[in-house]
Motif scaffolding. Sequence first.
Motif, mmCIF file in Angstrom:
data_model
loop_
_atom_site.group_PDB
_atom_site.id
_atom_site.type_symbol
_atom_site.label_atom_id
_atom_site.label_comp_id
_atom_site.label_asym_id
_atom_site.label_seq_id
_atom_site.Cartn_x
_atom_site.Cartn_y
_atom_site.Cartn_z
ATOM 1 N N ALA A 132 0.793 -1.188 -0.080
ATOM 2 C CA ALA A 132 0.048 0.027 0.052
ATOM 3 C C ALA A 132 0.932 1.013 0.008
ATOM 4 N N ASP A 133 2.199 1.054 0.592
ATOM 5 C CA ASP A 133 2.672 2.404 0.801
ATOM 6 C C ASP A 133 3.493 2.534 -0.638
ATOM 7 N N HIS A 134 3.624 1.642 -1.672
ATOM 8 C CA HIS A 134 4.023 2.027 -2.797
ATOM 9 C C HIS A 134 3.207 2.059 -4.223
ATOM 10 N N ASN A 135 2.063 1.900 -3.664
ATOM 11 C CA ASN A 135 0.863 2.048 -4.426
ATOM 12 C C ASN A 135 -0.088 3.261 -4.160
ATOM 13 N N ALA A 136 -0.424 4.089 -4.644
ATOM 14 C CA ALA A 136 -1.356 5.302 -4.304
ATOM 15 C C ALA A 136 -2.553 4.573 -4.333
ATOM 16 N N ASP A 137 -3.723 4.695 -3.326
ATOM 17 C CA ASP A 137 -4.797 4.042 -2.980
ATOM 18 C C ASP A 137 -4.743 2.482 -2.976
ATOM 19 N N GLY A 138 -3.411 1.897 -3.078
ATOM 20 C CA GLY A 138 -3.265 0.529 -3.083
ATOM 21 C C GLY A 138 -3.803 -0.138 -1.680
ATOM 22 N N GLU A 139 -4.195 -1.369 -1.618
ATOM 23 C CA GLU A 139 -4.755 -1.910 -0.366
ATOM 24 C C GLU A 139 -4.465 -3.339 -0.368
ATOM 25 N N THR A 140 -3.975 -3.808 0.812
ATOM 26 C CA THR A 140 -3.483 -5.255 1.186
ATOM 27 C C THR A 140 -4.667 -5.927 1.785
ATOM 28 N N ILE A 141 -5.144 -6.968 1.459
ATOM 29 C CA ILE A 141 -6.483 -7.675 2.083
ATOM 30 C C ILE A 141 -6.045 -8.785 2.784
ATOM 31 N N HIS A 142 -6.162 -8.917 4.030
ATOM 32 C CA HIS A 142 -5.546 -9.807 4.906
ATOM 33 C C HIS A 142 -6.544 -11.229 5.089
ATOM 34 N N PHE A 143 -6.038 -11.971 4.085
ATOM 35 C CA PHE A 143 -6.923 -13.261 4.061
ATOM 36 C C PHE A 143 -6.805 -14.126 5.064
ATOM 37 N N GLY A 144 -7.922 -14.578 5.831
ATOM 38 C CA GLY A 144 -7.972 -15.298 6.757
ATOM 39 C C GLY A 144 -8.067 -14.474 8.305
ATOM 40 N N SER A 145 -8.224 -13.354 8.139
ATOM 41 C CA SER A 145 -8.294 -12.400 9.051
ATOM 42 C C SER A 145 -9.854 -12.348 9.708
ATOM 43 N N GLU A 146 -9.931 -11.784 10.862
ATOM 44 C CA GLU A 146 -11.439 -11.530 11.165
ATOM 45 C C GLU A 146 -12.177 -10.777 10.296
ATOM 46 N N ARG A 147 -11.795 -9.744 9.638
ATOM 47 C CA ARG A 147 -12.577 -9.269 8.768
ATOM 48 C C ARG A 147 -12.663 -10.080 7.262
ATOM 49 N N PHE A 148 -11.483 -10.789 6.847
ATOM 50 C CA PHE A 148 -11.712 -11.408 5.613
ATOM 51 C C PHE A 148 -11.496 -12.795 6.027
ATOM 52 N N PRO A 149 -12.229 -13.679 6.616
ATOM 53 C CA PRO A 149 -12.008 -14.994 7.047
ATOM 54 C C PRO A 149 -12.130 -15.893 5.804
ATOM 55 N N GLY A 150 -12.825 -15.490 4.792
ATOM 56 C CA GLY A 150 -12.580 -16.774 3.865
ATOM 57 C C GLY A 150 -12.919 -15.967 2.422
ATOM 58 N N TRP A 151 -13.322 -16.660 1.295
ATOM 59 C CA TRP A 151 -13.450 -16.132 -0.153
ATOM 60 C C TRP A 151 -14.805 -15.479 -0.135
ATOM 61 N N THR A 152 -15.874 -15.714 0.665
ATOM 62 C CA THR A 152 -16.985 -15.135 0.357
ATOM 63 C C THR A 152 -16.864 -13.580 0.916
ATOM 64 N N GLN A 153 -16.359 -13.127 2.014
ATOM 65 C CA GLN A 153 -16.176 -11.907 2.385
ATOM 66 C C GLN A 153 -15.235 -11.034 1.555
ATOM 67 N N VAL A 154 -14.173 -11.660 0.821
ATOM 68 C CA VAL A 154 -13.226 -11.181 0.214
ATOM 69 C C VAL A 154 -14.131 -10.795 -1.169
#
Length: 162
Positions: A132-154
Amino acid sequence: MVPRKKVLYIDMDGVIADFDSAFHHLDPEIREEYRGREDAIPGLFALMTPIPGAIEAVTELSTLFDTYVLSTVPWRNTSGASQKIEWIQRHFGAGEDGPLYKRVILSHNKHLNRGDFLIDDWPHRNGAAEFADHNADGETIHFGSERFPGWTQVTEYLRSRV
């Protein structure tokens, strides 16, 4: 003029391929021999099964984004590179009509890639934290996290970001 699709990178091990599933296929002696350096086991990457929902999600997302697999190959397991490509061909197709045809990037420095999203289960290794630091508006999605536990949420999240 057709608007540019956003660029999506997807890590492989632990995101689309279940790293731990490979160990069920290994002889216990091999597991013991490679204890602490499991990613160096010859043939390991070919043994992985898909993460539930990954094939369908990646196939759909490839129609919405300019999609690439962005994965790291263990430095001491060079056969892992060919195994990863073979795995992708087996599960997504080897032909030009496959969603990941010639869309594989192997790197220990994920932050050097330009794009909008990176889905990774280890967001603090191999440059994922700096993406994200090297890409303006870039975002890392943490797969397996509480917010993104699986493919449905992602997939739901990314559909809203097209």
